[in-house]
Design a protein around this motif. Structure first.
Motif, mmCIF file in Angstrom:
data_model
loop_
_atom_site.group_PDB
_atom_site.id
_atom_site.type_symbol
_atom_site.label_atom_id
_atom_site.label_comp_id
_atom_site.label_asym_id
_atom_site.label_seq_id
_atom_site.Cartn_x
_atom_site.Cartn_y
_atom_site.Cartn_z
ATOM 1 N N GLN A 57 -18.759 -21.281 0.790
ATOM 2 C CA GLN A 57 -17.846 -20.582 -0.116
ATOM 3 C C GLN A 57 -17.846 -19.080 0.142
ATOM 4 O OE1 GLN A 57 -15.962 -22.819 -0.905
ATOM 5 N NE2 GLN A 57 -16.051 -23.133 -3.121
ATOM 6 N N GLN A 58 -18.992 -18.558 0.502
ATOM 7 C CA GLN A 58 -19.074 -17.140 0.853
ATOM 8 C C GLN A 58 -18.176 -16.838 2.046
ATOM 9 O OE1 GLN A 58 -23.061 -15.731 1.695
ATOM 10 N NE2 GLN A 58 -22.287 -14.163 3.103
ATOM 11 N N ASN A 59 -18.237 -17.696 3.032
ATOM 12 C CA ASN A 59 -17.401 -17.521 4.219
ATOM 13 C C ASN A 59 -15.916 -17.669 3.880
ATOM 14 O OD1 ASN A 59 -17.160 -17.219 7.165
ATOM 15 N ND2 ASN A 59 -16.402 -19.316 7.105
ATOM 16 N N ARG A 60 -15.604 -18.611 2.988
ATOM 17 C CA ARG A 60 -14.206 -18.841 2.603
ATOM 18 C C ARG A 60 -13.581 -17.622 1.939
ATOM 19 N NH1 ARG A 60 -13.256 -23.701 -1.242
ATOM 20 N NH2 ARG A 60 -11.078 -23.073 -0.907
ATOM 21 N N PHE A 61 -14.315 -17.037 1.013
ATOM 22 C CA PHE A 61 -13.732 -16.000 0.177
ATOM 23 C C PHE A 61 -14.095 -14.586 0.602
ATOM 24 C CE2 PHE A 61 -14.009 -19.808 -2.585
ATOM 25 C CZ PHE A 61 -12.646 -19.988 -2.769
ATOM 26 N N ASP A 62 -14.737 -14.461 1.800
ATOM 27 C CA ASP A 62 -15.041 -13.152 2.372
ATOM 28 C C ASP A 62 -15.868 -12.266 1.455
ATOM 29 O OD1 ASP A 62 -11.824 -13.032 3.929
ATOM 30 O OD2 ASP A 62 -13.754 -13.482 4.843
ATOM 31 N N ASP A 63 -16.726 -12.892 0.658
ATOM 32 C CA ASP A 63 -17.623 -12.110 -0.185
ATOM 33 C C ASP A 63 -18.777 -11.590 0.657
ATOM 34 O OD1 ASP A 63 -17.367 -14.163 -3.153
ATOM 35 O OD2 ASP A 63 -16.184 -12.459 -2.474
ATOM 36 N N THR A 64 -19.317 -10.430 0.283
ATOM 37 C CA THR A 64 -20.543 -9.973 0.920
ATOM 38 C C THR A 64 -21.638 -10.981 0.649
ATOM 39 O OG1 THR A 64 -19.881 -7.680 0.603
ATOM 40 C CG2 THR A 64 -22.203 -8.087 1.086
ATOM 41 N N THR A 65 -21.595 -11.540 -0.540
ATOM 42 C CA THR A 65 -22.491 -12.629 -0.922
ATOM 43 C C THR A 65 -21.938 -13.258 -2.173
ATOM 44 O OG1 THR A 65 -24.770 -13.230 -1.435
ATOM 45 C CG2 THR A 65 -23.985 -11.151 -2.332
ATOM 46 N N THR A 66 -22.366 -14.438 -2.478
ATOM 47 C CA THR A 66 -21.891 -15.105 -3.677
ATOM 48 C C THR A 66 -22.599 -14.557 -4.906
ATOM 49 O OG1 THR A 66 -23.566 -16.802 -3.440
ATOM 50 C CG2 THR A 66 -21.427 -17.237 -2.432
ATOM 51 N N HIS A 67 -22.037 -14.866 -6.072
ATOM 52 C CA HIS A 67 -22.611 -14.373 -7.314
ATOM 53 C C HIS A 67 -24.059 -14.814 -7.467
ATOM 54 C CE1 HIS A 67 -22.934 -13.369 -11.585
ATOM 55 N NE2 HIS A 67 -23.391 -14.600 -11.787
ATOM 56 N N SER A 68 -24.318 -16.094 -7.168
ATOM 57 C CA SER A 68 -25.672 -16.608 -7.344
ATOM 58 C C SER A 68 -26.653 -15.898 -6.416
ATOM 59 C CB SER A 68 -25.708 -18.114 -7.094
ATOM 60 O OG SER A 68 -25.266 -18.400 -5.795
ATOM 61 N N HIS A 69 -26.205 -15.611 -5.185
ATOM 62 C CA HIS A 69 -27.095 -14.942 -4.238
ATOM 63 C C HIS A 69 -27.307 -13.490 -4.652
ATOM 64 C CE1 HIS A 69 -29.314 -14.522 -0.587
ATOM 65 N NE2 HIS A 69 -28.544 -13.541 -0.147
ATOM 66 N N LYS A 70 -26.285 -12.848 -5.199
ATOM 67 C CA LYS A 70 -26.440 -11.485 -5.706
ATOM 68 C C LYS A 70 -27.501 -11.438 -6.803
ATOM 69 C CE LYS A 70 -21.776 -9.626 -4.952
ATOM 70 N NZ LYS A 70 -20.554 -9.145 -5.641
ATOM 71 N N LEU A 71 -27.419 -12.424 -7.721
ATOM 72 C CA LEU A 71 -28.381 -12.471 -8.812
ATOM 73 C C LEU A 71 -29.789 -12.678 -8.277
ATOM 74 C CD1 LEU A 71 -28.791 -12.472 -11.869
ATOM 75 C CD2 LEU A 71 -28.400 -14.945 -11.847
#
Length: 278
Positions: A249-263
């Protein structure tokens, strides 16, 4: 209905068309037409090839033939008289159609989980289930790609459902269509679940394409079909599932990281005394 060769061909034709439509449309969209659009949704980096697709389709046609016979036995032989299949739609309240559909999916998921684990027994795996696991990077065509023996064990769930609860033929038809659509999603090879799904209660008990794809790539764990419930209860869910889902999902949405990983990173930094910068 007298089960002649002509009857078989007619029923097989309808079932085959259903297979090629429900599996073929997603395949054409994600593998052929909108490849750039779905490129970031791909779960595994490696590519399946035409020989994989041909093998999957061939075995799926065999399975389709078996399922036609299973359906005939359920509806047009003395088995029906011993089952709870009813043809008068007014025999039960109309809302029972929906309730029995949900119950059918729950029964199927339970049946599939334990049948699936049994087929992974070392004495049975090479004899039957290995055919399905030749698709280490599955495509929609793999949804019905089973060994002849496994095709019968897969189809036998119809007998179980018909013996356990009252079901109308309409329920069974809708059940087989919805079940196959979910099966195609599980074998899609791409994750198409919406971004918001990850942070809902649904994620905690509903399977995803990543979930079943890991079963094909790891060869063990993640035995459930529709739900995560049995895998979590029996501690058979792969420990890296959520992490792998987040990666895709991180790769799909071009996030630096997902919310859970940020937390996770934030809490880790706090423990280590690292200053947090916005």
């Amino acid at each position: 209905m007298h089960f002649t060769f002509e009857t078989f061909i007619r029923l097989f034709g309808v079932s085959a068309i259903r297979y090629f439509v429900i599996a073929g449309v997603p395949f054409m969209l994600v593998y052929k037409i909108l490849t750039s659009w779905f490129s970031k949704s791909k779960i595994q980096k490696k590519e399946a090839n035409i020989k994989d697709f041909e093998r999957e389709i061939l075995h799926s046609m065999q399975t389709t033939a078996v399922l036609v016979i299973v359906g005939y036995i359920a509806f047009f032989t003395p088995f029906k008289n011993h089952s709870q299949i009813y043809t008068n739609i007014n025999a039960y309240p109309i809302w029972w159609i929906g309730v029995s559909l949900i119950l059918s999916l729950i029964i199927h998921d339970t049946y599939f989980y334990w049948m699936h684990r049994l087929l992974h027994h070392k004495k049975l795996f090479k004899l039957t289930h290995l055919v399905h696991h030749q698709s280490t990077n599955p495509s929609p065509w793999a949804s019905y790609s089973f060994h002849f023996i496994e095709a019968w064990t897969e189809g036998a769930v119809l007998f179980v459902i018909a013996l356990l609860i009252p079901v109308h033929p309409l329920t069974i038809i809708v059940f087989t269509i919805i079940g196959f659509m979910i099966n195609v999603y599980g074998h899609l090879g791409f994750e198409v679940a919406p971004r918001w799904f990850r942070h809902t209660v649904l994620f905690e008990f509903i399977n995803t394409s990543v979930h079943h794809n890991m079963h094909h790539s790891k060869f063990k764990g993640n035995y459930g079909l529709y739900f995560r419930v049995w895998d979590r209860m029996m501690a058979t869910e792969h420990p890296d599932y959520v992490q792998d889902y987040d990666r895709v999902q991180q790769n799909r949405f071009d996030d630096t990281t997902t919310h859970s990983h940020k937390l996770y990173q934030f809490k880790r930094n706090v423990r280590l005394g690292v200053k947090h910068h916005n």
